[in-house]
Design an enzyme around this catalytic site. Structure first.
Site, PDB file in Angstrom:
ATOM      1  CB  SER A  78      -0.967  -0.051   1.189  1.00 43.42           C
ATOM      2  OG  SER A  78      -2.027   0.864   1.022  1.00 43.42           O
TER       3      SER A  78
ATOM      4  CG  ASP B 240      -6.457  -3.616  -3.982  1.00 44.55           C
ATOM      5  OD1 ASP B 240      -6.638  -3.109  -2.859  1.00 44.55           O
ATOM      6  OD2 ASP B 240      -5.393  -4.167  -4.316  1.00 44.55           O
TER       7      ASP B 240
ATOM      8  CG  HIS C 152      -5.611  -2.711   0.254  1.00 41.69           C
ATOM      9  ND1 HIS C 152      -5.039  -2.109  -0.843  1.00 41.69           N
ATOM     10  CD2 HIS C 152      -5.008  -2.153   1.346  1.00 41.69           C
ATOM     11  CE1 HIS C 152      -4.137  -1.238  -0.440  1.00 41.69           C
ATOM     12  NE2 HIS C 152      -4.091  -1.238   0.874  1.00 41.69           N
TER      13      HIS C 152
END
Length: 297
Positions: free
Chosen positions: A153, A237, A271
């Site tokens: 991330s 995501d 994610h």
């Protein structure tokens, strides 16, 4: 579309927990992730020989951990940079990749850094360079056969910014040991972030968004170094996160003409579990790394 609606949609696009299908609410996704990485990090800290809280800079956050100090001096090294939108998470709960890597005879170095708003984003980028300088010098001293970086991330953003600096790599002893990097569900274009709640603590001025975005950097120098880049995102995501991974891949492949490039959108993952799997035996991240080590080192 009204500005209010646009703002709501933008906020949702940059809220990764809202796209997971594993739990009913975004808060449950975040809580599970924190519980998971905390427990797994504690487990590896209790079982793997290590040296913790090594200072690479003068501020409280500038510390790193080395896990696997019992491995041979020349063991390959994976350097992990955590995410959390530059304002959350920490080194102590980011040691979880070390378990499977240790079993594969790979050392793990977990990098901590100061968080926003105590530090600005340019300061954090500079701190990651300082940590990388420490790692490369350590790798050279130990005779490590290769150094890899992984970032998740916001951590992928930081690793990408690190790799974009030809001057830094050229001037840092030991950087020739850099073999590859794993950029996991990263953010590479910051222009929209400044208009979301993320920026309440990051406090990024709009005019800094382009200079601090990897999407607008040059990576031609990595081609001559034969560095291999793995760009990964999750099927669950947000569309924006997946788009950013694709566009960053296209920059590297089409504009910078890099050949050692890999892009994959991982099926059935979100994610968070895309990086949580780092803690599990026979995870795909570990498998790709070990395959790369066996092929190139």
């Amino acid at each position: 579309m009204s500005l209010i609606t646009e703002d709501i949609e933008l906020e949702r696009e940059y809220s990764p927990s809202m796209w997971s299908r594993r739990f009913p609410t975004a808060q449950e996704v975040l809580q599970h992730h924190l519980n998971f990485v905390t427990a797994e990090s504690e487990a590896v800290t209790n079982t793997i020989p290590h040296k913790l809280e090594i200072e690479y800079g003068s501020t409280p956050g500038q510390k790193l951990d080395i896990l696997g100090t019992d491995l041979p001096d020349d063991a390959p090294i994976l350097v992990f940079v955590h995410g959390g939108y530059w304002q959350e998470l920490c080194r102590e709960v980011s040691r979880y990749p070390a378990g499977p890597l240790h079993r594969s005879r790979v050392k793990t170095i977990v990098v901590g850094y100061d968080l926003c708003p105590a530090a600005t984003l340019p300061e954090i980028i500079t701190q990651i360079q300082s940590a990388a300088r420490f790692v490369f010098e350590y790798a050279a001293k130990m005779g490590s056969r290769g150094v890899y970086f992984a970032g998740h991330s916001a951590g992928a953003h930081l690793v990408a910014k690190l790799l974009s600096s030809a001057d830094f790599l050229d001037s840092t002893p030991g950087s020739e040991r850099l073999q590859g990097a794993f950029l996991i569900s990263g953010i590479y274009d910051l222009r929209e972030i400044v208009h979301t709640s993320v920026n309440e603590l990051v406090q990024l001025p709009k005019e800094w968004a382009v200079p601090l975005s990897p999407q607008f950097d040059c990576y031609n120098h990595l081609q001559t170094r034969r560095v291999r880049l793995y760009i990964l995102a999750a099927q669950n995501d947000s569309p924006t996160f997946k788009k950013q991974s694709r566009e960053f891949y296209e920059l590297l492949h089409n504009t910078c003409l890099m050949q050692n490039m890999y892009l994959e959108i991982k099926d059935e993952m979100d994610h968070f579990d895309i990086v949580e799997c780092f803690a599990k035996q026979n995870n795909y991240l570990n498998n790709v790394l070990i395959h790369d080590i066996r092929k190139h080192l």
